[in-house]
Design a protein around this motif. Sequence first.
Motif, PDB file in Angstrom:
ATOM      1  N   ARG A 113       5.813  -0.727   7.750  1.00  0.00           N
ATOM      2  CA  ARG A 113       6.226   0.386   6.898  1.00  0.00           C
ATOM      3  C   ARG A 113       7.639   0.135   6.390  1.00  0.00           C
ATOM      4  O   ARG A 113       8.580  -0.021   7.176  1.00  0.00           O
ATOM      5  N   ALA A 129       0.762  -4.664   9.557  1.00  0.00           N
ATOM      6  CA  ALA A 129       1.374  -3.885   8.477  1.00  0.00           C
ATOM      7  C   ALA A 129       2.774  -3.415   8.873  1.00  0.00           C
ATOM      8  O   ALA A 129       3.011  -3.062  10.031  1.00  0.00           O
ATOM      9  N   VAL A 169      -3.579   2.821   8.627  1.00  0.00           N
ATOM     10  CA  VAL A 169      -3.161   1.560   8.002  1.00  0.00           C
ATOM     11  C   VAL A 169      -3.124   0.448   9.037  1.00  0.00           C
ATOM     12  O   VAL A 169      -3.575  -0.679   8.794  1.00  0.00           O
ATOM     13  N   ARG A 170      -2.621   0.762  10.231  1.00  0.00           N
ATOM     14  CA  ARG A 170      -2.531  -0.277  11.268  1.00  0.00           C
ATOM     15  C   ARG A 170      -3.914  -0.658  11.811  1.00  0.00           C
ATOM     16  O   ARG A 170      -4.105  -1.768  12.299  1.00  0.00           O
ATOM     17  N   VAL A 194      -9.891  -2.036   2.503  1.00  0.00           N
ATOM     18  CA  VAL A 194      -8.815  -1.068   2.283  1.00  0.00           C
ATOM     19  C   VAL A 194      -9.291   0.034   1.341  1.00  0.00           C
ATOM     20  O   VAL A 194      -9.078   1.229   1.593  1.00  0.00           O
ATOM     21  N   TRP A 248      -2.851   7.351  -3.777  1.00  0.00           N
ATOM     22  CA  TRP A 248      -2.655   6.092  -3.065  1.00  0.00           C
ATOM     23  C   TRP A 248      -2.833   4.934  -4.041  1.00  0.00           C
ATOM     24  O   TRP A 248      -3.455   5.071  -5.091  1.00  0.00           O
ATOM     25  N   LEU A 278       0.851  -1.188   0.000  1.00  0.00           N
ATOM     26  CA  LEU A 278       0.000   0.000   0.000  1.00  0.00           C
ATOM     27  C   LEU A 278       0.890   1.242   0.000  1.00  0.00           C
ATOM     28  O   LEU A 278       1.720   1.413   0.896  1.00  0.00           O
ATOM     29  N   MET A 334      -9.586   4.016   2.380  1.00  0.00           N
ATOM     30  CA  MET A 334      -8.747   5.020   1.721  1.00  0.00           C
ATOM     31  C   MET A 334      -9.591   6.053   0.980  1.00  0.00           C
ATOM     32  O   MET A 334      -9.283   7.242   0.980  1.00  0.00           O
ATOM     33  N   GLU A 368      -0.298   6.292   9.147  1.00  0.00           N
ATOM     34  CA  GLU A 368       0.217   5.027   9.690  1.00  0.00           C
ATOM     35  C   GLU A 368      -0.784   4.410  10.659  1.00  0.00           C
ATOM     36  O   GLU A 368      -1.007   3.193  10.656  1.00  0.00           O
ATOM     37  N   MET A 381       1.510  -5.331   3.677  1.00  0.00           N
ATOM     38  CA  MET A 381       0.359  -5.827   4.424  1.00  0.00           C
ATOM     39  C   MET A 381       0.146  -7.303   4.096  1.00  0.00           C
ATOM     40  O   MET A 381      -0.100  -7.645   2.939  1.00  0.00           O
TER      41      MET A 381
END
Length: 271
Positions: free
Chosen positions: A210, A208, A201-202, A232, A248, A185, A236, A198, A222
């Motif tokens: 980085r 996930a 995403v978590r 997802v 993204w 991602l 987003m 972040e 991921m």
Amino acid sequence: MLTGFTKPTSGTAYIDGMDIRLDMGKIYTGIGVCPQFDLLWETLTGREHLMFYGRLKNLRCAALDRAVEQSLKSVRLFDGGAADKRVAEYSGGMKRRLSVAISLIGDPKVVYMDEPSSGLDPSSRRALWNAVMSAKQNRAIILTMHSMEEAEALCDRIGIMVNGSLQCIGNSKEMRSKYGGTYVLTVTTAAGKEEVVEQLVRSLCPAANRVYHISGTQKFEMPKQGLRISQVFQAMEHAKSWLNIAAWGLSDATLEDVFVKVAKESDISSV
């Protein structure tokens, strides 16, 4: 060793049932080689090169003329008088294509190509790929390269070597499935929003990781297991407005990712 330049210190290999330690004289007529650096005579034309190498493959008379013409056409060196220009007048891409044509003349059953598209522009590289793709139908072609994009485009089976040792082998789908069990991602936001991204995403995937962060752009690995792609996308798209997301994207692991992962694991295990 397989092409006869160096004798093996131990062990052997067989090409069409012939031993490379004992039968290289016979093997030479049935193999083709495209080295990493062009081995050409600048005073000869492209056609003269192919005539010379065709005779080494026991081609004569009309059969030789047909093979030369076919080889020149396969690498786009037949039209426009290119075939009869001296190699000194060739561009780097034309020289590379001639080296590939030389390796394929005489209908060899096994062909070795070392970085065949090295230094070529995108158009010449694509033309070379097409020539290799059409040539591999009736023979085995062994390619060595660093470009995973090229490997995926040309190869039915791919092997990754690290520190001189073969680490894995299989087709691109198998290798991505085994070593690339993640989605990537990528999110680009305005400065100062990285930590919020972040956290988002978590919340979608606690596992996930980085792997990249610079100037507002972050990349996260991921794990596929338990991750819903639709979730997802929804998150987003919803976050676009309040997080000021410029761009993204969600992508599957590439062969390049697989290569990097296998290399890292090999380096760690060798320590």
